[in-house]
Motif scaffolding. Structure first.
Motif, PDB file in Angstrom:
ATOM      1  N   SER A  32       0.798  -1.227   0.000  1.00 37.01           N
ATOM      2  CA  SER A  32       0.000   0.000   0.000  1.00 37.01           C
ATOM      3  C   SER A  32       0.834   1.282   0.000  1.00 37.01           C
ATOM      4  O   SER A  32       0.289   2.361  -0.184  1.00 37.01           O
ATOM      5  N   THR A  33       2.149   1.196   0.211  1.00 38.02           N
ATOM      6  CA  THR A  33       2.969   2.399   0.258  1.00 38.02           C
ATOM      7  C   THR A  33       3.961   2.426  -0.907  1.00 38.02           C
ATOM      8  O   THR A  33       4.226   1.403  -1.535  1.00 38.02           O
ATOM      9  N   ASP A  34       4.533   3.607  -1.173  1.00 33.11           N
ATOM     10  CA  ASP A  34       5.520   3.726  -2.246  1.00 33.11           C
ATOM     11  C   ASP A  34       6.792   2.938  -1.952  1.00 33.11           C
ATOM     12  O   ASP A  34       7.527   2.583  -2.868  1.00 33.11           O
ATOM     13  N   LYS A  35       7.067   2.657  -0.681  1.00 36.53           N
ATOM     14  CA  LYS A  35       8.217   1.808  -0.348  1.00 36.53           C
ATOM     15  C   LYS A  35       8.004   0.380  -0.836  1.00 36.53           C
ATOM     16  O   LYS A  35       8.949  -0.377  -0.973  1.00 36.53           O
ATOM     17  N   GLU A  36       6.766   0.013  -1.073  1.00 35.37           N
ATOM     18  CA  GLU A  36       6.425  -1.326  -1.557  1.00 35.37           C
ATOM     19  C   GLU A  36       6.065  -1.262  -3.041  1.00 35.37           C
ATOM     20  O   GLU A  36       5.028  -1.740  -3.479  1.00 35.37           O
ATOM     21  N   SER A  37       6.955  -0.618  -3.813  1.00 36.00           N
ATOM     22  CA  SER A  37       6.699  -0.457  -5.241  1.00 36.00           C
ATOM     23  C   SER A  37       8.017  -0.417  -5.995  1.00 36.00           C
ATOM     24  O   SER A  37       9.085  -0.244  -5.402  1.00 36.00           O
ATOM     25  N   ILE A  38       7.922  -0.580  -7.310  1.00 40.83           N
ATOM     26  CA  ILE A  38       9.078  -0.389  -8.184  1.00 40.83           C
ATOM     27  C   ILE A  38       8.623   0.478  -9.351  1.00 40.83           C
ATOM     28  O   ILE A  38       7.445   0.512  -9.701  1.00 40.83           O
ATOM     29  N   SER A  39       9.587   1.200  -9.939  1.00 37.82           N
ATOM     30  CA  SER A  39       9.235   2.066 -11.067  1.00 37.82           C
ATOM     31  C   SER A  39      10.320   1.987 -12.129  1.00 37.82           C
ATOM     32  O   SER A  39      11.447   1.567 -11.862  1.00 37.82           O
ATOM     33  N   THR A  40       9.964   2.405 -13.329  1.00 40.05           N
ATOM     34  CA  THR A  40      10.905   2.472 -14.436  1.00 40.05           C
ATOM     35  C   THR A  40      10.458   3.584 -15.369  1.00 40.05           C
ATOM     36  O   THR A  40       9.330   4.064 -15.278  1.00 40.05           O
ATOM     37  N   THR A  41      11.349   4.020 -16.257  1.00 40.73           N
ATOM     38  CA  THR A  41      11.011   5.055 -17.242  1.00 40.73           C
ATOM     39  C   THR A  41      11.419   4.580 -18.635  1.00 40.73           C
ATOM     40  O   THR A  41      12.215   3.660 -18.773  1.00 40.73           O
ATOM     41  N   ASP A  42      10.866   5.229 -19.635  1.00 40.72           N
ATOM     42  CA  ASP A  42      11.150   4.873 -21.015  1.00 40.72           C
ATOM     43  C   ASP A  42      11.088   6.142 -21.871  1.00 40.72           C
ATOM     44  O   ASP A  42      10.444   7.111 -21.487  1.00 40.72           O
ATOM     45  N   ARG A  43      11.744   6.115 -23.026  1.00 42.20           N
ATOM     46  CA  ARG A  43      11.709   7.251 -23.958  1.00 42.20           C
ATOM     47  C   ARG A  43      11.717   6.718 -25.381  1.00 42.20           C
ATOM     48  O   ARG A  43      12.438   5.783 -25.699  1.00 42.20           O
ATOM     49  N   THR A  44      10.926   7.354 -26.242  1.00 42.29           N
ATOM     50  CA  THR A  44      10.844   6.981 -27.644  1.00 42.29           C
ATOM     51  C   THR A  44      10.875   8.252 -28.488  1.00 42.29           C
ATOM     52  O   THR A  44      10.221   9.239 -28.151  1.00 42.29           O
ATOM     53  N   SER A  45      11.639   8.243 -29.582  1.00 35.12           N
ATOM     54  CA  SER A  45      11.704   9.386 -30.506  1.00 35.12           C
ATOM     55  C   SER A  45      11.225   8.956 -31.883  1.00 35.12           C
ATOM     56  O   SER A  45      11.312   7.787 -32.238  1.00 35.12           O
ATOM     57  N   ILE A  46      10.732   9.929 -32.642  1.00 35.36           N
ATOM     58  CA  ILE A  46      10.424   9.646 -34.056  1.00 35.36           C
ATOM     59  C   ILE A  46      11.211  10.608 -34.921  1.00 35.36           C
ATOM     60  O   ILE A  46      11.659  11.640 -34.476  1.00 35.36           O
TER      61      ILE A  46
END
Length: 124
Positions: free
Chosen positions: A110-124
Motif C-alpha cells: 500500500s505504500t511507495d516503499k512497496e513499489s518499483i518504477s521504471t522510465t522509457d523514452r521513444t523518438s520519431i
C-alpha cells in the motif's frame, strides 16, 4: 497444549514471511511508451504499464515533446490490479524533434516503499 500453540505460531510466522518474500518478486510484464498516429490527426504518446502476479496497483504517465517544448502530459490514476494501465498525451504533427517519455510504477503493497518504477523514452 503449549507445544501446539508454539507450532501454530511458527506456522503463522512462516506463512507471513513466505508471502512477503514472494510478493516482493513482482516484475513489469509491460512498461513501454510508443508514438502512434492517433485518430485525432495528432501524434499520440501512449504509455502502458502492466505488472506480474502479485501486483496490487499500477500507474502510468507520459509526456510528449515537439518543437522544443512539452506539448502535453497525462497521468493515469493509481488503479487496483495488475493492469494494463494506459495514459495518452498528444502533440501536433509537423513539429521538429518529437519524442515522448513515460513513467511506470507497480505496487505489491500500500505504500511507495512497496513499489518499483521504471522510465522509457521513444523518438520519431
Amino acid at each position: 497444549m503449549k507445544k501446539l500453540k508454539t507450532s501454530i505460531l511458527a506456522l503463522c510466522l512462516l506463512s507471513v514471511f513466505g508471502t512477503s518474500a514472494y510478493a516482493a518478486n513482482i516484475t513489469f510484464e509491460i512498461a513501454q511508451v510508443e508514438i502512434l498516429l492517433s485518430d485525432k490527426g495528432k501524434w499520440e504518446s501512449r504509455a502502458t504499464t502492466k505488472g506480474s502476479y502479485g501486483t496490487t496497483h499500477a500507474r502510468s504517465y507520459t509526456e510528449i515533446w515537439a518543437g522544443g517544448k512539452k506539448q502535453d502530459y497525462k497521468e493515469s490514476p493509481k488503479q487496483a490490479g495488475v493492469g494494463p494501465v494506459i495514459a495518452s498525451a498528444y502533440a501536433p504533427i509537423g513539429l521538429s524533434d518529437t519524442y515522448s517519455t513515460s513513467g511506470h510504477r507497480i505496487w505489491w503493497g500500500s505504500t511507495d516503499k512497496e513499489s518499483i518504477s521504471t522510465t522509457d523514452r521513444t523518438s520519431i
